[in-house]
Design an enzyme around this catalytic site. Structure first.
Site, short mmCIF file in Angstrom:
data_model
loop_
_atom_site.label_atom_id
_atom_site.label_comp_id
_atom_site.label_asym_id
_atom_site.label_seq_id
_atom_site.Cartn_x
_atom_site.Cartn_y
_atom_site.Cartn_z
N ASP A 13 0.81 -1.22 0.00
CA ASP A 13 0.00 0.00 0.00
C ASP A 13 0.84 1.27 0.00
OD1 ASP A 13 -2.24 -1.66 0.09
OD2 ASP A 13 -2.22 -1.69 2.29
N LYS A 16 1.78 2.02 -5.16
CA LYS A 16 2.31 1.43 -6.40
C LYS A 16 1.39 1.72 -7.57
CE LYS A 16 2.35 -2.57 -4.28
NZ LYS A 16 2.11 -2.18 -2.88
N GLY A 40 -4.56 -4.47 -3.79
CA GLY A 40 -5.55 -3.43 -4.12
C GLY A 40 -4.76 -2.20 -4.51
N HIS A 41 -4.73 -1.90 -5.80
CA HIS A 41 -3.94 -0.77 -6.28
C HIS A 41 -4.90 0.32 -6.75
CE1 HIS A 41 -0.30 -3.63 -7.08
NE2 HIS A 41 -0.71 -3.62 -5.84
N THR A 128 -6.13 -11.62 3.62
CA THR A 128 -7.23 -10.97 2.92
C THR A 128 -8.35 -11.98 2.63
OG1 THR A 128 -6.15 -11.42 0.82
CG2 THR A 128 -5.72 -9.27 1.82
N GLN A 222 1.96 -6.21 -3.06
CA GLN A 222 2.41 -6.32 -1.67
C GLN A 222 3.70 -5.50 -1.48
OE1 GLN A 222 1.30 -9.62 -3.30
NE2 GLN A 222 -0.57 -8.67 -2.64
N ARG A 303 -5.83 0.56 8.36
CA ARG A 303 -4.42 0.18 8.33
C ARG A 303 -3.73 0.67 9.60
NH1 ARG A 303 -3.80 2.43 2.19
NH2 ARG A 303 -4.70 0.62 1.12
N LYS A 329 2.97 10.14 -0.65
CA LYS A 329 2.16 10.62 0.48
C LYS A 329 2.89 11.60 1.40
CE LYS A 329 -1.49 7.96 1.30
NZ LYS A 329 -2.45 6.86 1.55
N SER A 409 5.64 11.96 -4.69
CA SER A 409 4.20 12.15 -4.88
C SER A 409 3.64 12.98 -3.75
CB SER A 409 3.54 10.77 -4.93
OG SER A 409 2.14 10.90 -4.98
N VAL A 410 2.86 14.01 -4.11
CA VAL A 410 2.38 14.97 -3.11
C VAL A 410 0.85 15.04 -3.08
CG1 VAL A 410 4.47 16.36 -2.98
CG2 VAL A 410 2.80 16.83 -4.80
N GLY A 411 0.19 14.00 -3.56
CA GLY A 411 -1.27 13.94 -3.56
C GLY A 411 -1.70 12.71 -4.32
P1 GDP Z 1 -0.77 0.24 -3.56
O1 GDP Z 1 -1.37 -1.03 -3.05
O2 GDP Z 1 0.69 0.32 -3.30
O3 GDP Z 1 -1.09 0.52 -5.00
O4 GDP Z 1 -1.43 1.41 -2.71
P2 GDP Z 1 -3.00 1.57 -2.36
O5 GDP Z 1 -3.72 2.02 -3.58
O6 GDP Z 1 -3.50 0.37 -1.66
O7 GDP Z 1 -2.94 2.71 -1.26
C1 GDP Z 1 -2.37 3.94 -1.53
C2 GDP Z 1 -3.43 5.03 -1.29
O8 GDP Z 1 -2.80 6.29 -1.23
C3 GDP Z 1 -4.45 5.14 -2.40
O9 GDP Z 1 -5.68 5.52 -1.86
C4 GDP Z 1 -3.89 6.25 -3.29
O10 GDP Z 1 -4.91 6.94 -4.02
C5 GDP Z 1 -3.27 7.16 -2.27
N1 GDP Z 1 -2.09 7.91 -2.69
C6 GDP Z 1 -1.07 7.52 -3.53
N2 GDP Z 1 -0.11 8.48 -3.57
C7 GDP Z 1 -0.54 9.48 -2.75
C8 GDP Z 1 0.02 10.73 -2.35
O11 GDP Z 1 1.13 11.10 -2.73
N3 GDP Z 1 -0.70 11.46 -1.46
C9 GDP Z 1 -1.91 11.08 -0.97
N4 GDP Z 1 -2.54 11.87 -0.11
N5 GDP Z 1 -2.48 9.91 -1.33
C10 GDP Z 1 -1.79 9.12 -2.20
P1 IMO Z 2 -0.92 -4.27 -2.16
O1 IMO Z 2 -0.46 -4.86 -3.47
C1 IMO Z 2 -1.08 -4.64 2.20
C2 IMO Z 2 -1.16 -8.71 3.84
C3 IMO Z 2 -2.46 -9.14 4.53
C4 IMO Z 2 -1.90 -10.12 5.56
C5 IMO Z 2 -0.75 -10.79 4.81
C6 IMO Z 2 -1.12 -12.14 4.21
O2 IMO Z 2 -2.21 -3.56 -2.25
O3 IMO Z 2 0.17 -3.49 -1.52
P2 IMO Z 2 -2.64 -12.84 2.13
O4 IMO Z 2 -4.10 -12.59 1.85
O5 IMO Z 2 -1.72 -12.29 1.09
O6 IMO Z 2 -2.35 -14.27 2.44
O7 IMO Z 2 -2.36 -12.03 3.50
O8 IMO Z 2 -0.38 -9.89 3.78
N1 IMO Z 2 -1.35 -8.21 2.47
C7 IMO Z 2 -1.28 -6.91 2.13
N2 IMO Z 2 -1.13 -5.81 2.88
N3 IMO Z 2 -1.16 -4.52 0.86
C8 IMO Z 2 -1.28 -5.62 0.09
O9 IMO Z 2 -1.23 -5.59 -1.26
C9 IMO Z 2 -1.39 -6.88 0.72
N4 IMO Z 2 -1.54 -8.16 0.27
C10 IMO Z 2 -1.51 -8.95 1.35
O10 IMO Z 2 -3.11 -8.05 5.13
O11 IMO Z 2 -1.34 -9.42 6.65
MG MG Z 3 -2.93 -1.68 -1.83
#
Ligand code: GDP
Ligand code: IMO
Ligand code: MG
Length: 425
Positions: A13, A16, A40-41, A128, A222, A303, A329, A409-411
């Site tokens: 998270d 990416k 979840g991207h 998950t 991940q 989280r 962020k 990244s700033v938003g």
């Molecule tokens: P990923 O799993 O690595 O793709 O990340 P996620 O999408 O799960 O979580 C990142 C969250 O931060 C998302 O809601 C993005 O829209 C948000 N985000 C990404 N970059 C920035 C940033 O620079 N600033 C802020 N405020 N939010 C961001």
């Molecule tokens: P992205 O790609 C954050 C965590 C789960 C749990 C552990 C094992 O969005 O960054 P699993 O279902 O994979 O067997 O769970 O890994 N986990 C993540 N945490 N971002 C993810 O993906 C994750 N994918 C799995 O919360 O602790």
């Molecule tokens: Mg994610």
């Protein structure tokens, strides 16, 4: 040849999705190499917000090839519904997705076991519950069902039957009901026809693209600290999330990769159980969660939030061989009077700047305090436009990572980004 890996340097998270979406503008192909629908991207374009789970984050840009490689585990129903959602939202080219016939299928009994185990353990790992772990277990114990095996429906039922037989004692032990192979095969039948035409030998497809001089982004899922080999074991996912996983997960050699960009959130988060030394269970943690909107993109779980951990970043930089970082962020830290950062650890054998990954339970973070800033950062497009204290924060992260930040990244929006270097050059 130009292959760039985007890898999470923390516990996932890190942002990416946003960074891959930005890089895709200059790429020809985006390839997911590990994990499954546990990812979840988040992608935000204008007022549209989309969360992709299996489909690569490059999908919003028409004309780019998107590939699900063989290191992934794929839930057919979820893939089809994700494709349908993308089509409804105007991204019809999702039908051109290519999927490895060697990726493994997540089947209903994987999801069943994942859920039963979580229930029995009281959510110790906090997976998950998407069936990801049990599916990789089947792959390792050689009873998995690859997507290619779905082509032959007759032998499929026999294979599924063998896999279920291997799981039956576990399912009974956990108090579950053992499914019938016939029912499992029937349950996936509606999706089979949709997925079969997408299947191909993706390792050749990707290697050919690289040889033809195309720009390929390898999208990690991940993060390094969730990697099955290099993470905070056993609190990890079951795949090779780190950069090395791009080679095995795609089927390309290490010489095909030119750059590895580590995604570093300006603070740390973790979803699920496991060690998190810099976790904040106070008003500061609450504030990071609220301002950063830190709720799981897959499960909606809050989280866990905490200060940045530089020894963990040093570790991730080493494991992945980072050539640059993307810091995300930074804007979330606006308004803190001061920011704490873990710079070292106190361990039973002394102080260290390394990440004591196997002694986290007996180690404590040593913090340094940095001055914060009050200005909003979203409008900055150059590093120089940031307040001096924010620039110093960026420099401190770069120093620990041992490489420069190509992106800050700033938003969450696409334009709220400082791109300093073309990551493909
Ligand atoms: P990923 O799993 O690595 O793709 O990340 P996620 O999408 O799960 O979580 C990142 C969250 O931060 C998302 O809601 C993005 O829209 C948000 N985000 C990404 N970059 C920035 C940033 O620079 N600033 C802020 N405020 N939010 C961001
Ligand atoms: P992205 O790609 C954050 C965590 C789960 C749990 C552990 C094992 O969005 O960054 P699993 O279902 O994979 O067997 O769970 O890994 N986990 C993540 N945490 N971002 C993810 O993906 C994750 N994918 C799995 O919360 O602790
Ligand atoms: Mg994610």
């Amino acid at each position: 040849m130009s292959g760039v890996v985007i890898v999470g340097a923390q516990w996932g998270d890190e942002g990416k999705g946003k960074v891959v979406d930005i890089l895709t503008e200059h790429a020809d192909m985006v390839v997911r190499y590990a994990g499954g629908p546990n990812a979840g991207h988040t992608l935000v374009v204008g007022n549209e917000k989309l969360v992709v789970r299996l489909v690569p984050s490059g999908i919003l840009r028409a004309g780019k090839e998107c590939v699900l490689a063989q290191g992934m585990v794929v839930d057919l129903g979820r893939l089809v519904s994700e494709m349908d959602e993308l089509k409804t939202k105007g991204h019809a080219h999702v039908e051109r997705l290519r999927v490895s016939d060697r990726a493994h299928a997540i089947l209903p009994y994987h999801i069943l076991v994942d859920g039963l185990r979580e229930h029995k353990s009281g959510g110790a790992i906090g997976t998950t519950k998407r069936g990801v772990g049990p599916c990789y277990e089947d792959k390792a114990r050689r009873v998995g069902i690859t997507l290619g095996m779905l082509r032959d429906r007759e032998s499929l039922e026999k294979r599924v039957s063998a896999a279920i037989e291997a799981w039956a004692p576990t399912i009974r032990d956990l108090g579950g009901e053992v499914p019938l192979a016939k029912d499992v095969v029937e349950a996936i039948e509606p999706f089979r026809a949709r997925v079969l035409p997408l299947l191909t030998e993706t390792s050749k497809l990707v290697d050919d693209a690289l040889r033809a001089g195309k720009r390929v982004v390898f999208e990690g899922a991940q993060g390094t600290l969730l990697d099955v080999d290099h993470g905070t074991y056993p609190f990890v996912t079951s795949s090779s999330a780190a950069a090395g996983g791009a080679c095995t997960g795609v089927g390309i050699g290490p010489t095909r990769i030119q750059r590895v960009i580590g995604l570093v959130k300006a603070y740390c988060t973790r979803v699920g159980g496991g060690p998190f030394p810099t976790e904040l269970n106070d008003a500061n943690g609450e504030r990071l969660r609220k301002v950063g909107d830190e709720f799981g993109a897959v499960t909606g779980r809050p989280r866990r939030c905490g200060w940045l951990d530089l020894p963990a970043l040093r570790y991730a930089s080493r494991i992945n061989g980072l050539s640059s970082i993307a810091i995300t962020k930074l804007d979330v830290l606006t308004g803190f009077d001061e920011l704490k950062v873990c710079v070292a650890y106190k361990t039973p054998s002394g102080e260290t700047q390394d990440f004591p990954i196997d002694a986290l339970d007996v180690s404590t973070p040593i913090y340094k305090t940095f001055p914060g800033w009050k200005e909003q950062l979203g409008a900055a497009r150059l590093l120089d436009a940031l307040p001096e204290t924010a620039q110093a924060y960026v420099r401190m992260i770069e120093e620990a990572a041992g490489c420069g930040a190509s992106i800050v990244s700033v938003g969450y929006r696409r334009d709220e980004t400082i791109v300093r270097v073309d990551p493909f050059v």
